[in-house]
Scaffold this motif. Sequence first.
Motif, PDB file in Angstrom:
ATOM      1  N   VAL A  23       0.883  -1.039  -0.037  1.00 47.46           N
ATOM      2  CA  VAL A  23       0.174   0.478   0.233  1.00 47.46           C
ATOM      3  C   VAL A  23       0.847   1.230  -0.091  1.00 47.46           C
ATOM      4  CG1 VAL A  23      -1.972   0.873   0.857  1.00 47.46           C
ATOM      5  CG2 VAL A  23      -1.604  -1.099   0.942  1.00 47.46           C
ATOM      6  N   THR A  24       0.396   2.310  -0.607  1.00 43.93           N
ATOM      7  CA  THR A  24       1.348   3.755  -1.074  1.00 43.93           C
ATOM      8  C   THR A  24       0.707   5.041  -0.912  1.00 43.93           C
ATOM      9  OG1 THR A  24       1.301   3.199  -3.751  1.00 43.93           O
ATOM     10  CG2 THR A  24       3.368   2.188  -2.256  1.00 43.93           C
ATOM     11  N   THR A  25       0.813   5.310  -0.291  1.00 47.05           N
ATOM     12  CA  THR A  25       0.186   6.603  -0.404  1.00 47.05           C
ATOM     13  C   THR A  25       0.923   8.251   0.118  1.00 47.05           C
ATOM     14  OG1 THR A  25      -0.749   8.029   1.154  1.00 47.05           O
ATOM     15  CG2 THR A  25       0.408   6.817   2.933  1.00 47.05           C
ATOM     16  N   ASP A  26       0.431   9.286  -0.834  1.00 50.27           N
ATOM     17  CA  ASP A  26       0.956  10.386  -0.419  1.00 50.27           C
ATOM     18  C   ASP A  26       0.292  11.417  -0.016  1.00 50.27           C
ATOM     19  OD1 ASP A  26       2.407   9.395  -2.971  1.00 50.27           O
ATOM     20  OD2 ASP A  26       0.649   9.935  -4.489  1.00 50.27           O
ATOM     21  N   VAL A  27      -0.312  10.943   1.154  1.00 43.08           N
ATOM     22  CA  VAL A  27      -1.340  11.659   1.818  1.00 43.08           C
ATOM     23  C   VAL A  27       0.232  11.960   3.359  1.00 43.08           C
ATOM     24  CG1 VAL A  27      -2.971  11.789   3.705  1.00 43.08           C
ATOM     25  CG2 VAL A  27      -3.824  10.978   1.514  1.00 43.08           C
ATOM     26  N   GLU A  28       0.084  13.798   3.302  1.00 42.54           N
ATOM     27  CA  GLU A  28       0.524  13.913   4.127  1.00 42.54           C
ATOM     28  C   GLU A  28       1.416  13.449   5.827  1.00 42.54           C
ATOM     29  OE1 GLU A  28       3.541  17.746   5.388  1.00 42.54           O
ATOM     30  OE2 GLU A  28       1.525  17.812   5.840  1.00 42.54           O
ATOM     31  N   VAL A  29       1.762  12.100   6.418  1.00 45.72           N
ATOM     32  CA  VAL A  29       1.375  12.249   7.542  1.00 45.72           C
ATOM     33  C   VAL A  29       2.874  12.673   8.366  1.00 45.72           C
ATOM     34  CG1 VAL A  29       0.536   9.688   7.316  1.00 45.72           C
ATOM     35  CG2 VAL A  29       2.716   9.862   7.436  1.00 45.72           C
ATOM     36  N   ASP A  30       2.362  12.864   9.795  1.00 45.42           N
ATOM     37  CA  ASP A  30       4.074  13.110  10.658  1.00 45.42           C
ATOM     38  C   ASP A  30       4.314  11.773  11.337  1.00 45.42           C
ATOM     39  OD1 ASP A  30       4.186  14.106  13.102  1.00 45.42           O
ATOM     40  OD2 ASP A  30       3.488  16.262  13.533  1.00 45.42           O
ATOM     41  N   PRO A  31       5.085  12.232  11.683  1.00 38.74           N
ATOM     42  CA  PRO A  31       5.563  11.044  11.844  1.00 38.74           C
ATOM     43  C   PRO A  31       6.094  10.695  13.370  1.00 38.74           C
ATOM     44  CG  PRO A  31       7.609  12.488  11.182  1.00 38.74           C
ATOM     45  CD  PRO A  31       6.146  12.924  10.834  1.00 38.74           C
ATOM     46  N   MET A  32       5.979  11.023  14.085  1.00 40.23           N
ATOM     47  CA  MET A  32       5.527  11.476  15.742  1.00 40.23           C
ATOM     48  C   MET A  32       3.922  11.263  16.024  1.00 40.23           C
ATOM     49  SD  MET A  32       8.847  11.576  16.248  1.00 40.23           S
ATOM     50  CE  MET A  32       8.926  11.613  18.065  1.00 40.23           C
ATOM     51  N   ASN A  61       4.738   8.743   1.282  1.00 39.33           N
ATOM     52  CA  ASN A  61       5.899   8.854   0.702  1.00 39.33           C
ATOM     53  C   ASN A  61       5.643  10.377   0.774  1.00 39.33           C
ATOM     54  OD1 ASN A  61       6.174   7.422  -1.787  1.00 39.33           O
ATOM     55  ND2 ASN A  61       4.653   7.403  -2.808  1.00 39.33           N
ATOM     56  N   ASN A  62       5.039  11.361   2.284  1.00 40.60           N
ATOM     57  CA  ASN A  62       4.424  12.503   1.975  1.00 40.60           C
ATOM     58  C   ASN A  62       5.107  12.269   3.637  1.00 40.60           C
ATOM     59  OD1 ASN A  62       4.613  14.869   1.946  1.00 40.60           O
ATOM     60  ND2 ASN A  62       2.916  15.314   1.059  1.00 40.60           N
ATOM     61  N   ILE A  63       5.807  12.721   4.347  1.00 43.37           N
ATOM     62  CA  ILE A  63       6.816  12.696   5.755  1.00 43.37           C
ATOM     63  C   ILE A  63       6.896  13.819   6.089  1.00 43.37           C
ATOM     64  CG2 ILE A  63       7.780  11.552   7.748  1.00 43.37           C
ATOM     65  CD1 ILE A  63       6.197   9.443   6.039  1.00 43.37           C
ATOM     66  N   LYS A  64       5.889  14.443   7.131  1.00 43.07           N
ATOM     67  CA  LYS A  64       6.062  15.650   7.502  1.00 43.07           C
ATOM     68  C   LYS A  64       7.814  15.938   8.333  1.00 43.07           C
ATOM     69  CE  LYS A  64       3.518  19.557   9.978  1.00 43.07           C
ATOM     70  NZ  LYS A  64       2.665  19.040  10.877  1.00 43.07           N
ATOM     71  N   GLY A  65       8.243  16.747   7.172  1.00 47.31           N
ATOM     72  CA  GLY A  65       9.374  17.590   8.226  1.00 47.31           C
ATOM     73  C   GLY A  65      10.462  17.145   7.290  1.00 47.31           C
ATOM     74  N   HIS A  66      10.274  16.430   6.394  1.00 48.83           N
ATOM     75  CA  HIS A  66      11.124  14.999   5.274  1.00 48.83           C
ATOM     76  C   HIS A  66      10.302  15.439   3.603  1.00 48.83           C
ATOM     77  CE1 HIS A  66      12.581  13.533   9.554  1.00 48.83           C
ATOM     78  NE2 HIS A  66      11.761  13.131   9.371  1.00 48.83           N
ATOM     79  N   TYR A  70      13.042  10.345  -0.751  1.00 45.46           N
ATOM     80  CA  TYR A  70      12.687   9.539  -1.739  1.00 45.46           C
ATOM     81  C   TYR A  70      11.077   9.246  -1.972  1.00 45.46           C
ATOM     82  CZ  TYR A  70      13.002   4.525  -4.397  1.00 45.46           C
ATOM     83  OH  TYR A  70      12.571   4.328  -5.437  1.00 45.46           O
ATOM     84  N   GLN A  71      10.516   8.876  -2.921  1.00 50.63           N
ATOM     85  CA  GLN A  71       9.253   8.616  -3.257  1.00 50.63           C
ATOM     86  C   GLN A  71       9.652   7.012  -4.178  1.00 50.63           C
ATOM     87  OE1 GLN A  71       6.294  11.051  -4.990  1.00 50.63           O
ATOM     88  NE2 GLN A  71       6.842  12.522  -2.643  1.00 50.63           N
ATOM     89  N   TYR A  72       8.661   5.795  -3.619  1.00 47.80           N
ATOM     90  CA  TYR A  72       8.745   4.647  -3.962  1.00 47.80           C
ATOM     91  C   TYR A  72       7.626   5.164  -5.307  1.00 47.80           C
ATOM     92  CZ  TYR A  72       7.777  -0.182  -5.146  1.00 47.80           C
ATOM     93  OH  TYR A  72       7.772  -1.007  -5.131  1.00 47.80           O
TER      94      TYR A  72
END
Length: 74
Positions: A23-32, A61-66, A70-72
């Motif tokens: 499963v891949t997602t481009d939605v921004e997520v906060d890693p913490m 694919n969209n980690i907040k603060g990064h 790299y995007q898969y």
Amino acid sequence: MKNKVNDLRNALALLKELPGQMVTTDVEVDPMAQLAGVYRYVGAGGTVARPTKEGPAMIFNNIKGHPGAYQYPR
């Protein structure tokens, strides 16, 4: 063996070929605050019948603060 997994690239390619295992997602997520919760909902704890801890591999694919990480490829 055709699907021999000997590195991460081969493992990701194999998972992508297996229905429902990547499963891949481009939605921004906060890693913490969000990443583990999203995975728990989508994979290991939500849509998979309990008590299993197995679920699909997830690519975020969209980690907040990064930005620019790299995007898969799809």
